[in-house]
Design an enzyme around this catalytic site. Structure first.
Site, mmCIF file in Angstrom:
data_model
loop_
_atom_site.group_PDB
_atom_site.id
_atom_site.type_symbol
_atom_site.label_atom_id
_atom_site.label_comp_id
_atom_site.label_asym_id
_atom_site.label_seq_id
_atom_site.Cartn_x
_atom_site.Cartn_y
_atom_site.Cartn_z
ATOM 1 N N ASN A 65 49.849 50.731 32.903
ATOM 2 C CA ASN A 65 49.349 50.613 34.427
ATOM 3 C C ASN A 65 48.462 49.349 34.597
ATOM 4 O OD1 ASN A 65 48.854 51.579 37.223
ATOM 5 N ND2 ASN A 65 47.106 52.412 36.454
ATOM 6 N N HIS A 101 44.878 48.467 36.860
ATOM 7 C CA HIS A 101 43.977 48.692 37.689
ATOM 8 C C HIS A 101 43.072 47.607 38.109
ATOM 9 C CE1 HIS A 101 41.604 51.697 39.749
ATOM 10 N NE2 HIS A 101 40.481 51.361 38.882
ATOM 11 N N SER A 119 53.641 42.231 44.734
ATOM 12 C CA SER A 119 53.169 40.927 43.980
ATOM 13 C C SER A 119 53.047 40.893 42.524
ATOM 14 C CB SER A 119 51.567 40.685 44.835
ATOM 15 O OG SER A 119 50.654 41.435 44.328
ATOM 16 N N ASN A 120 52.592 42.148 42.308
ATOM 17 C CA ASN A 120 52.442 42.216 40.569
ATOM 18 C C ASN A 120 54.032 42.159 39.781
ATOM 19 O OD1 ASN A 120 49.746 42.710 39.428
ATOM 20 N ND2 ASN A 120 49.602 43.971 41.269
#
Ligand code: GRF
Length: 198
Positions: free
Chosen positions: A109, A111, A14-15
């Site tokens: 990244n 998170h 989804s990202n």
């Protein structure tokens, strides 16, 4: 010249989809996804990439004598494709020093917490939100950061807070945080790709 992105995935993607959509709608300018690399062949993220005509490759740890050897192969591919930035979008394999050195300050990244809270070894996926709920936090959030040799320890690029609502459990919280991830990751990528060249 467009910045060439490699997006690393392990799950539903989804990202990844948020990045694809943000490039298409102009929220991310000056970049294109050159390749999607998955840690397992059944990651739905691969399907999303194919639907958008993006090349994909799968590198599974079990096929290599060590993670470091696997990343040597990945580095070669990324260098051949002249990749400028690597985006870890739910990628669950720990990067080894060779790829971090080859792409120093070029690996991003996302998170699902407000680092330095609820991060580091063992904090990934739903576990992050379970810990937030157990601690009765009123607020959590999302962090986009550069990757260095530590786990979730690289320089922070952007953060956004997310309220924990009364009655939230880990699942409802994860869903709400994911929506913020989908907003913040494209914003952070656009900023990094287009910031003034130092
Ligand atoms: C997200 O929760 C993200 O915060 C974490 O891994 C998950 C990836 O989800 N890094 P998706 O594969 O992008 O849907």
């Amino acid at each position: 010249m467009l910045a060439q992105l490699a997006v690393f995935v392990s799950g539903s993607g989804s990202n990844l989809q948020a990045i694809i959509d943000a490039i298409q709608d102009g929220q991310i300018k000056g970049a294109t996804i050159k390749i999607v690399i998955a840690s397992n062949a059944n990651a739905y993220a691969l399907e999303r990439a194919k639907q958008s005509g993006i090349d994909t490759l799968v590198f599974e740890k079990k096929d290599y004598q060590s993670p470091s050897v696997m990343f040597e192969s990945i580095i070669k591919v990324l260098q051949e494709k002249e990749i400028d930035y690597i985006v870890l979008a739910g990628y669950l394999t720990i990067l080894t020093p060779n790829i971090i050195n080859a792409f120093r300050n070029k690996i991003i990244n996302i998170h699902p917490s407000l680092i330095p809270a609820y991060c580091g070894d063992g904090y990934y996926g739903i576990k992050v939100h379970q810990a937030v709920i157990e601690a009765k936090e009123k607020k959590t959030g999302v962090t986009v950061h550069f990757v260095d040799e530590g786990t979730d320890t690289g320089a922070i690029i952007m953060q956004e807070a997310v309220q924990v609502l009364a009655g939230d459990n880990a699942e409802t919280l994860q869903k709400r945080v994911l929506l913020t991830e989908h907003q913040l990751l494209p914003k952070a990528i656009n900023y990094i790709v287009n910031r003034r060249k130092e």
